[in-house]
Design a protein around this motif. Structure first.
Motif, PDB file in Angstrom:
ATOM      1  N   ALA A   1      45.089  39.704  75.822  1.00 54.74           N
ATOM      2  CA  ALA A   1      43.847  39.435  74.977  1.00 54.74           C
ATOM      3  C   ALA A   1      44.279  39.194  73.523  1.00 54.74           C
ATOM      4  O   ALA A   1      43.824  38.623  72.874  1.00 54.74           O
ATOM      5  CB  ALA A   1      42.718  40.332  75.130  1.00 54.74           C
ATOM      6  N   ALA A   2      45.426  39.948  73.275  1.00 55.32           N
ATOM      7  CA  ALA A   2      45.755  40.059  71.905  1.00 55.32           C
ATOM      8  C   ALA A   2      46.768  38.868  71.600  1.00 55.32           C
ATOM      9  O   ALA A   2      47.231  38.669  70.443  1.00 55.32           O
ATOM     10  CB  ALA A   2      46.701  41.304  71.837  1.00 55.32           C
ATOM     11  N   LEU A   3      47.112  37.867  72.515  1.00 48.22           N
ATOM     12  CA  LEU A   3      47.844  36.736  72.242  1.00 48.22           C
ATOM     13  C   LEU A   3      47.340  35.790  71.350  1.00 48.22           C
ATOM     14  O   LEU A   3      45.906  35.485  71.504  1.00 48.22           O
ATOM     15  CB  LEU A   3      48.428  36.171  73.596  1.00 48.22           C
ATOM     16  N   PRO A   4      47.876  34.938  70.625  1.00 49.32           N
ATOM     17  CA  PRO A   4      47.504  33.823  69.848  1.00 49.32           C
ATOM     18  C   PRO A   4      46.866  32.562  71.004  1.00 49.32           C
ATOM     19  O   PRO A   4      47.278  32.740  72.096  1.00 49.32           O
ATOM     20  CB  PRO A   4      48.561  33.089  69.091  1.00 49.32           C
ATOM     21  N   VAL A   5      45.967  31.711  70.719  1.00 49.65           N
ATOM     22  CA  VAL A   5      45.027  31.360  71.503  1.00 49.65           C
ATOM     23  C   VAL A   5      45.958  30.307  72.495  1.00 49.65           C
ATOM     24  O   VAL A   5      45.918  30.381  73.689  1.00 49.65           O
ATOM     25  CB  VAL A   5      44.117  30.398  71.166  1.00 49.65           C
ATOM     26  N   GLY A   6      46.975  29.469  71.922  1.00 50.96           N
ATOM     27  CA  GLY A   6      47.753  28.780  72.896  1.00 50.96           C
ATOM     28  C   GLY A   6      48.552  29.472  73.730  1.00 50.96           C
ATOM     29  O   GLY A   6      48.598  29.016  74.956  1.00 50.96           O
TER      30      GLY A   6
ATOM     31  N   SER B   1      61.868  45.757  68.367  1.00 51.11           N
ATOM     32  CA  SER B   1      61.862  44.415  67.495  1.00 51.11           C
ATOM     33  C   SER B   1      60.775  44.604  66.326  1.00 51.11           C
ATOM     34  O   SER B   1      59.740  45.166  66.363  1.00 51.11           O
ATOM     35  CB  SER B   1      61.609  43.181  68.307  1.00 51.11           C
ATOM     36  N   GLU B   2      61.001  44.156  65.258  1.00 46.53           N
ATOM     37  CA  GLU B   2      60.005  44.166  63.940  1.00 46.53           C
ATOM     38  C   GLU B   2      58.629  43.411  64.540  1.00 46.53           C
ATOM     39  O   GLU B   2      57.645  43.651  64.196  1.00 46.53           O
ATOM     40  CB  GLU B   2      60.418  43.348  62.913  1.00 46.53           C
ATOM     41  N   LYS B   3      58.744  42.205  65.236  1.00 49.93           N
ATOM     42  CA  LYS B   3      57.417  41.547  65.754  1.00 49.93           C
ATOM     43  C   LYS B   3      57.587  41.598  67.163  1.00 49.93           C
ATOM     44  O   LYS B   3      58.685  41.256  67.698  1.00 49.93           O
ATOM     45  CB  LYS B   3      57.422  40.116  65.341  1.00 49.93           C
ATOM     46  N   GLY B   4      56.383  41.762  67.962  1.00 51.50           N
ATOM     47  CA  GLY B   4      56.558  41.543  69.313  1.00 51.50           C
ATOM     48  C   GLY B   4      57.213  42.729  70.173  1.00 51.50           C
ATOM     49  O   GLY B   4      57.243  43.670  69.453  1.00 51.50           O
ATOM     50  N   PRO B   5      57.173  42.459  71.443  1.00 46.14           N
ATOM     51  CA  PRO B   5      57.945  43.641  72.325  1.00 46.14           C
ATOM     52  C   PRO B   5      59.234  43.937  72.112  1.00 46.14           C
ATOM     53  O   PRO B   5      59.859  43.280  71.332  1.00 46.14           O
ATOM     54  CB  PRO B   5      57.420  43.146  73.708  1.00 46.14           C
TER      55      PRO B   5
ATOM     56  N   GLU C   1      54.685  37.328  74.946  1.00 51.33           N
ATOM     57  CA  GLU C   1      54.792  37.961  73.508  1.00 51.33           C
ATOM     58  C   GLU C   1      55.858  37.750  72.793  1.00 51.33           C
ATOM     59  O   GLU C   1      55.740  37.500  71.690  1.00 51.33           O
ATOM     60  CB  GLU C   1      54.540  39.406  73.992  1.00 51.33           C
ATOM     61  N   ALA C   2      57.143  37.679  73.220  1.00 50.83           N
ATOM     62  CA  ALA C   2      58.484  37.422  72.569  1.00 50.83           C
ATOM     63  C   ALA C   2      58.180  36.156  71.973  1.00 50.83           C
ATOM     64  O   ALA C   2      58.652  35.813  70.837  1.00 50.83           O
ATOM     65  CB  ALA C   2      59.620  37.647  73.316  1.00 50.83           C
ATOM     66  N   SER C   3      57.703  34.973  72.892  1.00 49.64           N
ATOM     67  CA  SER C   3      57.847  33.705  72.342  1.00 49.64           C
ATOM     68  C   SER C   3      56.940  33.761  71.303  1.00 49.64           C
ATOM     69  O   SER C   3      56.870  32.835  70.135  1.00 49.64           O
ATOM     70  CB  SER C   3      57.393  32.810  73.506  1.00 49.64           C
ATOM     71  N   ALA C   4      55.767  34.337  71.356  1.00 51.53           N
ATOM     72  CA  ALA C   4      54.658  34.031  70.389  1.00 51.53           C
ATOM     73  C   ALA C   4      55.099  34.784  69.190  1.00 51.53           C
ATOM     74  O   ALA C   4      54.949  34.406  68.064  1.00 51.53           O
ATOM     75  CB  ALA C   4      53.281  34.757  70.779  1.00 51.53           C
TER      76      ALA C   4
ATOM     77  N   ASP D   1      56.743  41.371  83.290  1.00 49.42           N
ATOM     78  CA  ASP D   1      57.721  40.539  83.079  1.00 49.42           C
ATOM     79  C   ASP D   1      57.490  39.150  82.194  1.00 49.42           C
ATOM     80  O   ASP D   1      57.873  38.855  81.151  1.00 49.42           O
ATOM     81  CB  ASP D   1      58.645  40.049  84.197  1.00 49.42           C
ATOM     82  N   LEU D   2      56.158  38.587  82.893  1.00 50.53           N
ATOM     83  CA  LEU D   2      55.772  37.359  82.214  1.00 50.53           C
ATOM     84  C   LEU D   2      55.172  37.508  80.827  1.00 50.53           C
ATOM     85  O   LEU D   2      55.349  36.839  80.056  1.00 50.53           O
ATOM     86  CB  LEU D   2      54.716  36.860  83.247  1.00 50.53           C
ATOM     87  N   ILE D   3      54.412  38.691  80.616  1.00 59.70           N
ATOM     88  CA  ILE D   3      53.898  38.751  79.157  1.00 59.70           C
ATOM     89  C   ILE D   3      54.818  39.276  78.265  1.00 59.70           C
ATOM     90  O   ILE D   3      54.759  38.655  77.041  1.00 59.70           O
ATOM     91  CB  ILE D   3      52.625  39.885  79.362  1.00 59.70           C
ATOM     92  N   GLU D   4      56.037  39.846  78.930  1.00 55.81           N
ATOM     93  CA  GLU D   4      57.100  40.117  77.911  1.00 55.81           C
ATOM     94  C   GLU D   4      57.679  38.867  77.195  1.00 55.81           C
ATOM     95  O   GLU D   4      58.101  38.692  76.187  1.00 55.81           O
ATOM     96  CB  GLU D   4      58.152  40.823  78.625  1.00 55.81           C
ATOM     97  N   LEU D   5      57.708  37.811  78.193  1.00 52.01           N
ATOM     98  CA  LEU D   5      58.326  36.689  77.572  1.00 52.01           C
ATOM     99  C   LEU D   5      57.583  35.867  76.587  1.00 52.01           C
ATOM    100  O   LEU D   5      57.793  35.370  75.619  1.00 52.01           O
ATOM    101  CB  LEU D   5      58.567  35.802  78.778  1.00 52.01           C
TER     102      LEU D   5
END
Lengths: 131, 115
Positions: free
Chosen positions: A26-31, B68-72, A67-70, A61-65
């Motif tokens: 829910a905390a992710l940016p919309v896209g 990390s500073e941003k994200g997980p 979140e990091a991408s966002a 594992d999926l949300i880690e990818l």
């Protein structure tokens, strides 16, 4: 040790992790949220995972990818590629429940061993006689 | 990327990733960036991540979680002894396969010329 209640309701720990996953989503940016919803839907239907802990592990594992991408601002297209099925299938392969198929593979190999033995028992060139 | 290229890469991408990790430990996005530098330009970051999850599950890499500073927290992957053994195996198999296919290609072309 598993508490008796968990045998009835499923693992409470899995449920806690599932809720945490949804909070993170829910905390992710919309896209990115739309992307993960789409991937999650596909994984749920294609991977046929029965074990709760494997399922939540996959989603974590999926949300880690995602979140990091966002956080890095990596474009969604760069994350999932031109063919998202390619990516999703490669990802799902890591969690597929292999127990039942392993059993079937063992059975297939055993059946072929038996068949080869039967052919041998027919005497030399057994296959040739009937041609 | 062509369909045939995608299919052929499927069996080799894990080895390629192990080869890159043998040079030095790396974050997931660094692996994707290095793949691009090496000319593997169209591989999705997610696909690389899927393979990193796989080599981690199979115990071929050691993983360090770095805040990390941003994200997980981000994972740094480094090749361990089992990973190095797997990589040796990959290069042996690759050399064998590449030489056989090259040989076949030459034979088939020679026969084509004679016909």
């Amino acid at each position: 040790m598993t508490r008796w209640i968990e045998k009835v309701t499923g693992s409470l720990e899995d449920k806690r992790r599932w809720r945490a996953y949804n909070t993170r989503k829910a905390a992710l940016p919309v896209g990115y949220r739309t992307a993960i919803d789409g991937i999650e839907r596909y994984l749920m239907r294609s991977a046929a995972i029965v074990k709760g802990d494997v399922l939540v592990q996959m989603l974590e594992d999926l949300i880690e990818l995602v979140e990091a991408s966002a956080a890095d601002g990596t474009p969604i297209r760069d994350v999932v590629g031109d063919d998202p099925v390619e990516f999703a299938d490669a990802f799902a392969a890591n969690y597929r429940d292999s127990h039942w198929i392993d059993r079937e593979r063992t059975r297939l190999a055993a059946a072929m061993d038996e068949a080869v033995q039967q052919q041998g028992a027919n005497g030399e060139g057994g296959a040739g006689d009937e041609r | 990327m062509g369909k045939q290229m995608t299919e052929m890469l499927k069996g080799t991408l894990e080895g390629i990733i192990l080869a890159l990790l043998a040079v030095r430990p790396a974050y997931g996005y660094e692996i994707t960036a290095r793949l691009r530098e090496e000319g593997f330009s169209d591989i999705a970051e997610g696909t690389v991540y899927a393979l990193l999850v796989r080599v981690e599950q199979r115990g071929l890499v050691d993983v360090d979680k770095v805040p990390s500073e941003k994200g997980p927290p981000r994972k740094v992957y480094s090749l361990n002894a089992a990973g190095r053994a797997q990589l040796d195996e990959f290069w042996k198999t690759w050399s064998f396969l590449a030489s056989r296919i090259t040989q076949l290609h030459e034979h088939v072309e020679q026969q084509g010329e004679r016909a």
